[in-house]
Design a protein around this motif. Structure first.
Motif, PDB file in Angstrom:
ATOM      1  N   LYS A  13       0.819  -1.203   0.000  1.00 44.41           N
ATOM      2  CA  LYS A  13       0.000   0.000   0.000  1.00 44.41           C
ATOM      3  C   LYS A  13       0.856   1.257   0.000  1.00 44.41           C
ATOM      4  O   LYS A  13       0.560   2.243  -0.695  1.00 44.41           O
ATOM      5  CB  LYS A  13      -0.927  -0.013   1.213  1.00 44.41           C
ATOM      6  CG  LYS A  13      -2.019  -1.074   1.148  1.00 44.41           C
ATOM      7  CD  LYS A  13      -2.886  -1.070   2.392  1.00 44.41           C
ATOM      8  CE  LYS A  13      -3.970  -2.136   2.306  1.00 44.41           C
ATOM      9  NZ  LYS A  13      -4.817  -2.170   3.536  1.00 44.41           N
ATOM     10  N   GLN A  14       1.944   1.225   0.778  1.00 46.03           N
ATOM     11  CA  GLN A  14       2.824   2.391   0.832  1.00 46.03           C
ATOM     12  C   GLN A  14       3.451   2.653  -0.547  1.00 46.03           C
ATOM     13  O   GLN A  14       3.529   3.803  -0.999  1.00 46.03           O
ATOM     14  CB  GLN A  14       3.913   2.195   1.885  1.00 46.03           C
ATOM     15  CG  GLN A  14       3.396   2.221   3.315  1.00 46.03           C
ATOM     16  CD  GLN A  14       4.517   2.047   4.327  1.00 46.03           C
ATOM     17  OE1 GLN A  14       5.689   1.957   3.958  1.00 46.03           O
ATOM     18  NE2 GLN A  14       4.153   2.007   5.605  1.00 46.03           N
ATOM     19  N   VAL A  15       3.892   1.567  -1.214  1.00 46.45           N
ATOM     20  CA  VAL A  15       4.528   1.725  -2.525  1.00 46.45           C
ATOM     21  C   VAL A  15       3.523   2.228  -3.546  1.00 46.45           C
ATOM     22  O   VAL A  15       3.802   3.129  -4.352  1.00 46.45           O
ATOM     23  CB  VAL A  15       5.156   0.390  -2.982  1.00 46.45           C
ATOM     24  CG1 VAL A  15       5.596   0.474  -4.440  1.00 46.45           C
ATOM     25  CG2 VAL A  15       6.321   0.024  -2.088  1.00 46.45           C
ATOM     26  N   GLN A  16       2.295   1.655  -3.507  1.00 52.53           N
ATOM     27  CA  GLN A  16       1.274   2.103  -4.451  1.00 52.53           C
ATOM     28  C   GLN A  16       0.943   3.584  -4.247  1.00 52.53           C
ATOM     29  O   GLN A  16       0.756   4.334  -5.211  1.00 52.53           O
ATOM     30  CB  GLN A  16       0.015   1.253  -4.298  1.00 52.53           C
ATOM     31  CG  GLN A  16       0.165  -0.158  -4.838  1.00 52.53           C
ATOM     32  CD  GLN A  16      -1.064  -1.011  -4.581  1.00 52.53           C
ATOM     33  OE1 GLN A  16      -1.912  -0.654  -3.726  1.00 52.53           O
ATOM     34  NE2 GLN A  16      -1.157  -2.135  -5.283  1.00 52.53           N
ATOM     35  N   MET A  17       0.877   4.012  -2.967  1.00 57.75           N
ATOM     36  CA  MET A  17       0.578   5.417  -2.683  1.00 57.75           C
ATOM     37  C   MET A  17       1.702   6.322  -3.175  1.00 57.75           C
ATOM     38  O   MET A  17       1.459   7.361  -3.795  1.00 57.75           O
ATOM     39  CB  MET A  17       0.360   5.602  -1.177  1.00 57.75           C
ATOM     40  CG  MET A  17       0.005   7.048  -0.777  1.00 57.75           C
ATOM     41  SD  MET A  17      -0.191   7.223   1.020  1.00 57.75           S
ATOM     42  CE  MET A  17       1.499   6.861   1.564  1.00 57.75           C
ATOM     43  N   MET A  18       2.937   5.891  -2.957  1.00 54.90           N
ATOM     44  CA  MET A  18       4.082   6.697  -3.398  1.00 54.90           C
ATOM     45  C   MET A  18       4.165   6.731  -4.922  1.00 54.90           C
ATOM     46  O   MET A  18       4.469   7.761  -5.517  1.00 54.90           O
ATOM     47  CB  MET A  18       5.378   6.129  -2.807  1.00 54.90           C
ATOM     48  CG  MET A  18       5.458   6.248  -1.284  1.00 54.90           C
ATOM     49  SD  MET A  18       6.909   5.407  -0.618  1.00 54.90           S
ATOM     50  CE  MET A  18       8.217   6.326  -1.397  1.00 54.90           C
ATOM     51  N   MET A  19       3.866   5.605  -5.556  1.00 56.40           N
ATOM     52  CA  MET A  19       3.994   5.539  -7.006  1.00 56.40           C
ATOM     53  C   MET A  19       2.890   6.305  -7.717  1.00 56.40           C
ATOM     54  O   MET A  19       3.037   6.695  -8.870  1.00 56.40           O
ATOM     55  CB  MET A  19       3.967   4.082  -7.496  1.00 56.40           C
ATOM     56  CG  MET A  19       5.162   3.245  -7.031  1.00 56.40           C
ATOM     57  SD  MET A  19       6.772   3.971  -7.452  1.00 56.40           S
ATOM     58  CE  MET A  19       7.284   4.630  -5.856  1.00 56.40           C
TER      59      MET A  19
END
Length: 271
Positions: A13-19
């Motif tokens: 979720k963190q990576v998707q939000m950052m990306m």
């Protein structure tokens, strides 16, 4: 081995939000430096995750590597008798192949007759014959068939009405291909015909050349003789006295000839 538990959903979720911040982003010439900085940041972020993955993999592989070592120690105990048995099997199979090849050789020796030098055993032998799936009887049959075909082809060549039989035979012995050998006979015949035609053409050209030279010599001789005759007549004409009058035309009648004779005598006395 158990399933590796880690905070995959949280990280996802963190990576998707950052990306999401990079979705459809467009860099211009003025923001190209920012693009390079963003790429460096993302690569560093990716490296942190990959380094952790490699660390976990190493920890997970430690029990497997120990297990693999223990298994190989046990299988090594099995490999020793396997190697011993395998060497005996190979020795037995080689012996069987040698005996099989010897029997095939015996069939060859019995059939080859006087053609051993032209068709040695190695040219009819096929390594497939030694396979376990290739029967001895079939191998011997094929060898004999090759020998009989060779004899038949040689007989065909020997029956040729051609002066090139030896050349044809040499080609066949070298290639074991009758069609190729016959093609060599045709090639030599055609070559001989061309050479004969060339020889006749040269002889005809030489004959014509000699005839032309003889004609030239005859013409030159005729012209020389003609020139000598003309020169002699001119010389004889110059040797006559200049006061000698031209001869009168001989009269046709008896009276005319008598008068001409008297005139001639009178002229001779005067001279």
């Amino acid at each position: 081995l158990q399933h590796i538990e880690w905070n995959s959903e949280e990280i996802r979720k963190q990576v998707q939000m950052m990306m999401s911040a990079y979705t459809d982003v467009v860099y211009t010439e003025d923001t190209m430096k920012a693009a390079k900085d963003d790429r460096a940041t993302l690569n560093k972020f990716k490296k942190v995750i990959e380094d952790r993955r490699k660390e976990v993999k190493k920890k997970c592989m430690e029990p497997y590597e120990q297990f693999e070592k223990e298994v190989k120690e046990i299988t090594a105990l099995i490999d020793k008798p396997i190697g011993m048995i395998d060497s005996q099997i190979k020795e037995y199979e080689e012996k069987q192949k040698a005996e099989k090849k010897s029997q095939i050789q015996a069939a060859y020796d019995e059939s080859i007759g006087d053609f051993g030098n032209d068709l040695p055993f190695e040219r009819v032998f096929d390594t497939r014959y030694l396979n376990a799936t290739f029967s001895l009887s079939k191998a011997m049959s094929e060898v004999i068939e090759k020998i009989e075909k060779f004899k038949t082809d040689i007989a065909t060549i020997d029956s040729l009405d051609s002066k090139h039989k030896l050349n044809v035979r040499d080609v066949y012995v070298r290639t074991l291909d009758l069609s190729q050998a016959m093609a060599e006979d045709r090639r030599l015949r055609e070559l001989e015909e061309r050479l004969e035609a060339d020889r006749k053409a040269k002889e005809e050209a030489e004959r014509k050349r000699q005839e032309a030279e003889a004609a030239k010599r005859e013409e030159a001789e005729r012209q020389r003789a003609e020139a000598e005759r003309i020169a002699a007549e001119q010389k004889a004409a110059k040797a006559q006295p200049e006061s000698e009058p031209e001869q009168m035309t001989q009269p046709v009648s008896e009276m005319g000839r008598a008068i001409a004779s008297i005139e001639h005598q009178a002229f001779a006395q005067a001279v």
